[in-house]
Scaffold this motif. Sequence first.
Motif, PDB file in Angstrom:
ATOM      1  N   LEU A 172     -41.377 -37.016   2.351  1.00 24.26           N
ATOM      2  CA  LEU A 172     -42.232 -35.835   2.234  1.00 24.26           C
ATOM      3  C   LEU A 172     -41.597 -34.607   2.879  1.00 24.26           C
ATOM      4  O   LEU A 172     -41.867 -33.478   2.467  1.00 24.26           O
ATOM      5  CB  LEU A 172     -43.599 -36.116   2.858  1.00 24.26           C
ATOM      6  CG  LEU A 172     -44.423 -37.196   2.145  1.00 24.26           C
ATOM      7  CD1 LEU A 172     -45.737 -37.439   2.877  1.00 24.26           C
ATOM      8  CD2 LEU A 172     -44.701 -36.801   0.701  1.00 24.26           C
ATOM      9  N   LEU A 173     -40.747 -34.830   3.882  1.00 28.38           N
ATOM     10  CA  LEU A 173     -40.037 -33.702   4.488  1.00 28.38           C
ATOM     11  C   LEU A 173     -39.013 -33.090   3.531  1.00 28.38           C
ATOM     12  O   LEU A 173     -38.717 -31.900   3.588  1.00 28.38           O
ATOM     13  CB  LEU A 173     -39.320 -34.153   5.768  1.00 28.38           C
ATOM     14  CG  LEU A 173     -40.114 -34.137   7.068  1.00 28.38           C
ATOM     15  CD1 LEU A 173     -39.267 -34.704   8.203  1.00 28.38           C
ATOM     16  CD2 LEU A 173     -40.590 -32.732   7.413  1.00 28.38           C
ATOM     17  N   GLY A 174     -38.447 -33.937   2.664  1.00 26.98           N
ATOM     18  CA  GLY A 174     -37.463 -33.451   1.697  1.00 26.98           C
ATOM     19  C   GLY A 174     -36.219 -32.923   2.388  1.00 26.98           C
ATOM     20  O   GLY A 174     -35.665 -33.559   3.290  1.00 26.98           O
ATOM     21  N   GLU A 175     -35.793 -31.731   1.985  1.00 18.32           N
ATOM     22  CA  GLU A 175     -34.553 -31.162   2.508  1.00 18.32           C
ATOM     23  C   GLU A 175     -34.659 -30.822   3.995  1.00 18.32           C
ATOM     24  O   GLU A 175     -33.635 -30.688   4.664  1.00 18.32           O
ATOM     25  CB  GLU A 175     -34.171 -29.914   1.727  1.00 18.32           C
ATOM     26  CG  GLU A 175     -35.157 -28.773   1.836  1.00 18.32           C
ATOM     27  CD  GLU A 175     -34.717 -27.558   1.044  1.00 18.32           C
ATOM     28  OE1 GLU A 175     -35.279 -26.475   1.289  1.00 18.32           O
ATOM     29  OE2 GLU A 175     -33.808 -27.683   0.192  1.00 18.32           O
ATOM     30  N   LYS A 176     -35.863 -30.709   4.512  1.00 22.00           N
ATOM     31  CA  LYS A 176     -36.020 -30.429   5.937  1.00 22.00           C
ATOM     32  C   LYS A 176     -35.433 -31.550   6.788  1.00 22.00           C
ATOM     33  O   LYS A 176     -34.954 -31.309   7.890  1.00 22.00           O
ATOM     34  CB  LYS A 176     -37.492 -30.234   6.284  1.00 22.00           C
ATOM     35  CG  LYS A 176     -38.102 -28.962   5.727  1.00 22.00           C
ATOM     36  CD  LYS A 176     -39.557 -28.829   6.152  1.00 22.00           C
ATOM     37  CE  LYS A 176     -40.178 -27.561   5.588  1.00 22.00           C
ATOM     38  NZ  LYS A 176     -41.605 -27.431   5.979  1.00 22.00           N
ATOM     39  N   SER A 177     -35.461 -32.782   6.275  1.00 19.49           N
ATOM     40  CA  SER A 177     -34.904 -33.906   7.009  1.00 19.49           C
ATOM     41  C   SER A 177     -33.391 -33.746   7.176  1.00 19.49           C
ATOM     42  O   SER A 177     -32.842 -33.971   8.257  1.00 19.49           O
ATOM     43  CB  SER A 177     -35.210 -35.217   6.278  1.00 19.49           C
ATOM     44  OG  SER A 177     -34.635 -36.325   6.931  1.00 19.49           O
ATOM     45  N   ALA A 178     -32.710 -33.339   6.101  1.00 17.64           N
ATOM     46  CA  ALA A 178     -31.262 -33.106   6.177  1.00 17.64           C
ATOM     47  C   ALA A 178     -30.961 -31.949   7.119  1.00 17.64           C
ATOM     48  O   ALA A 178     -29.972 -31.988   7.870  1.00 17.64           O
ATOM     49  CB  ALA A 178     -30.699 -32.827   4.788  1.00 17.64           C
ATOM     50  N   LEU A 179     -31.794 -30.933   7.092  1.00 20.62           N
ATOM     51  CA  LEU A 179     -31.604 -29.796   8.001  1.00 20.62           C
ATOM     52  C   LEU A 179     -31.772 -30.223   9.451  1.00 20.62           C
ATOM     53  O   LEU A 179     -31.073 -29.726  10.333  1.00 20.62           O
ATOM     54  CB  LEU A 179     -32.589 -28.676   7.650  1.00 20.62           C
ATOM     55  CG  LEU A 179     -32.372 -27.983   6.301  1.00 20.62           C
ATOM     56  CD1 LEU A 179     -33.491 -26.981   6.029  1.00 20.62           C
ATOM     57  CD2 LEU A 179     -31.011 -27.277   6.281  1.00 20.62           C
ATOM     58  N   ASP A 180     -32.682 -31.146   9.701  1.00 24.33           N
ATOM     59  CA  ASP A 180     -32.861 -31.669  11.059  1.00 24.33           C
ATOM     60  C   ASP A 180     -31.595 -32.371  11.543  1.00 24.33           C
ATOM     61  O   ASP A 180     -31.186 -32.224  12.701  1.00 24.33           O
ATOM     62  CB  ASP A 180     -34.032 -32.647  11.107  1.00 24.33           C
ATOM     63  CG  ASP A 180     -35.381 -31.937  11.104  1.00 24.33           C
ATOM     64  OD1 ASP A 180     -35.405 -30.714  11.336  1.00 24.33           O
ATOM     65  OD2 ASP A 180     -36.398 -32.610  10.883  1.00 24.33           O
ATOM     66  N   ASP A 181     -30.970 -33.153  10.640  1.00 21.44           N
ATOM     67  CA  ASP A 181     -29.733 -33.842  11.014  1.00 21.44           C
ATOM     68  C   ASP A 181     -28.633 -32.832  11.331  1.00 21.44           C
ATOM     69  O   ASP A 181     -27.861 -33.009  12.284  1.00 21.44           O
ATOM     70  CB  ASP A 181     -29.275 -34.769   9.875  1.00 21.44           C
ATOM     71  CG  ASP A 181     -30.115 -36.033   9.801  1.00 21.44           C
ATOM     72  OD1 ASP A 181     -30.799 -36.341  10.787  1.00 21.44           O
ATOM     73  OD2 ASP A 181     -30.074 -36.710   8.756  1.00 21.44           O
ATOM     74  N   GLU A 182     -28.550 -31.778  10.541  1.00 23.43           N
ATOM     75  CA  GLU A 182     -27.540 -30.747  10.790  1.00 23.43           C
ATOM     76  C   GLU A 182     -27.792 -30.056  12.127  1.00 23.43           C
ATOM     77  O   GLU A 182     -26.850 -29.789  12.886  1.00 23.43           O
ATOM     78  CB  GLU A 182     -27.559 -29.720   9.655  1.00 23.43           C
ATOM     79  CG  GLU A 182     -27.083 -30.269   8.320  1.00 23.43           C
ATOM     80  CD  GLU A 182     -27.236 -29.248   7.203  1.00 23.43           C
ATOM     81  OE1 GLU A 182     -27.520 -28.075   7.515  1.00 23.43           O
ATOM     82  OE2 GLU A 182     -27.071 -29.627   6.026  1.00 23.43           O
ATOM     83  N   ALA A 183     -29.052 -29.772  12.413  1.00 25.30           N
ATOM     84  CA  ALA A 183     -29.398 -29.130  13.685  1.00 25.30           C
ATOM     85  C   ALA A 183     -29.100 -30.053  14.849  1.00 25.30           C
ATOM     86  O   ALA A 183     -28.667 -29.606  15.927  1.00 25.30           O
ATOM     87  CB  ALA A 183     -30.874 -28.739  13.667  1.00 25.30           C
ATOM     88  N   TRP A 184     -29.313 -31.342  14.649  1.00 27.59           N
ATOM     89  CA  TRP A 184     -29.032 -32.348  15.673  1.00 27.59           C
ATOM     90  C   TRP A 184     -27.552 -32.303  16.042  1.00 27.59           C
ATOM     91  O   TRP A 184     -27.185 -32.232  17.219  1.00 27.59           O
ATOM     92  CB  TRP A 184     -29.434 -33.707  15.105  1.00 27.59           C
ATOM     93  CG  TRP A 184     -29.255 -34.891  16.000  1.00 27.59           C
ATOM     94  CD1 TRP A 184     -29.137 -34.889  17.363  1.00 27.59           C
ATOM     95  CD2 TRP A 184     -29.202 -36.261  15.594  1.00 27.59           C
ATOM     96  NE1 TRP A 184     -29.011 -36.180  17.823  1.00 27.59           N
ATOM     97  CE2 TRP A 184     -29.052 -37.035  16.763  1.00 27.59           C
ATOM     98  CE3 TRP A 184     -29.267 -36.897  14.368  1.00 27.59           C
ATOM     99  CZ2 TRP A 184     -28.963 -38.430  16.719  1.00 27.59           C
ATOM    100  CZ3 TRP A 184     -29.194 -38.276  14.331  1.00 27.59           C
ATOM    101  CH2 TRP A 184     -29.038 -39.024  15.497  1.00 27.59           C
ATOM    102  N   VAL A 185     -26.698 -32.329  15.017  1.00 28.24           N
ATOM    103  CA  VAL A 185     -25.256 -32.321  15.265  1.00 28.24           C
ATOM    104  C   VAL A 185     -24.820 -31.018  15.919  1.00 28.24           C
ATOM    105  O   VAL A 185     -24.040 -31.015  16.891  1.00 28.24           O
ATOM    106  CB  VAL A 185     -24.486 -32.547  13.949  1.00 28.24           C
ATOM    107  CG1 VAL A 185     -22.984 -32.383  14.176  1.00 28.24           C
ATOM    108  CG2 VAL A 185     -24.786 -33.937  13.387  1.00 28.24           C
ATOM    109  N   SER A 186     -25.300 -29.888  15.413  1.00 27.30           N
ATOM    110  CA  SER A 186     -24.884 -28.595  15.966  1.00 27.30           C
ATOM    111  C   SER A 186     -25.385 -28.414  17.397  1.00 27.30           C
ATOM    112  O   SER A 186     -24.698 -27.818  18.235  1.00 27.30           O
ATOM    113  CB  SER A 186     -25.397 -27.459  15.083  1.00 27.30           C
ATOM    114  OG  SER A 186     -26.809 -27.448  15.043  1.00 27.30           O
ATOM    115  N   ARG A 187     -26.556 -28.935  17.683  1.00 29.01           N
ATOM    116  CA  ARG A 187     -27.088 -28.809  19.061  1.00 29.01           C
ATOM    117  C   ARG A 187     -26.259 -29.634  20.035  1.00 29.01           C
ATOM    118  O   ARG A 187     -25.973 -29.186  21.148  1.00 29.01           O
ATOM    119  CB  ARG A 187     -28.544 -29.274  19.095  1.00 29.01           C
ATOM    120  CG  ARG A 187     -29.172 -29.239  20.486  1.00 29.01           C
ATOM    121  CD  ARG A 187     -29.288 -27.824  21.010  1.00 29.01           C
ATOM    122  NE  ARG A 187     -29.801 -27.780  22.373  1.00 29.01           N
ATOM    123  CZ  ARG A 187     -29.059 -27.815  23.468  1.00 29.01           C
ATOM    124  NH1 ARG A 187     -27.731 -27.898  23.353  1.00 29.01           N
ATOM    125  NH2 ARG A 187     -29.605 -27.767  24.658  1.00 29.01           N
TER     126      ARG A 187
END
Length: 232
Positions: A172-187
């Motif tokens: 249900l999150l859709g692309e937001k889930s992938a964005l979370d992973d990207e933010a995780w790595v960048s953080r």
Amino acid sequence: MDTNEPANEAGNTAPAPRRRAQGLGREVILEACLKLAHGTEPDALSFRKIGKELGADPTALYRHFADKDELLLALADRVIAKGMEGYRPGPSWEASLRDLMLRTRASFLRYPQVATLAALRVTRQEGELEFIEAMLGALDRAGFERREAVRVYRACGDFMLAWTGFSAGLVLLGEKSALDDEAWVSRYAEVSAQQYPLAVSSVEMMAAVQDEDNHRFALDLLLGGIAARLAN
């Protein structure tokens, strides 16, 4: 005027009448809900949206379900029953457990709206009873004493439902889930590698793990632990 729609006194075409409440039934309502539950639209299973899908006044639903909770439990049970269609015990108890858990999870994930709202509930209906009977049957064939089989069943059932609810949330999150992973790595790139060397050096590998692969891996661990317990 060439139309199948009735005209009012002024000669204007009247809107098509809504489906009469007595034309609805539990089966028709449940199938409409499952159609809505395929999507990712927020609050897809509101009575207003269900009524719109059926072409009926939302209040007509209360003739068949006392409230939304009763409807959700019936939907959850229908999804479990769909997952059980075609099930046959496998060549081993472990194969049977794996099949039952994977097929029920897959059925719920086809209807993520139902999974997030009702997968953690006890439906007390036929689909759920078939699932329980099949799980306990596999554990009985494995040789577990009944009390131990019940403990194992609860662990497996809770594992499947909890992980499925989590996975449905990701759908249900859709692309937001992938964005979370990207933010995780960048953080983590900003975190001190000296203070957290293992976390910083592992974050890209952790983010690369896909949910379905991770679920299969965790299921292997669970079933391996059950087999080890049976051997002791």
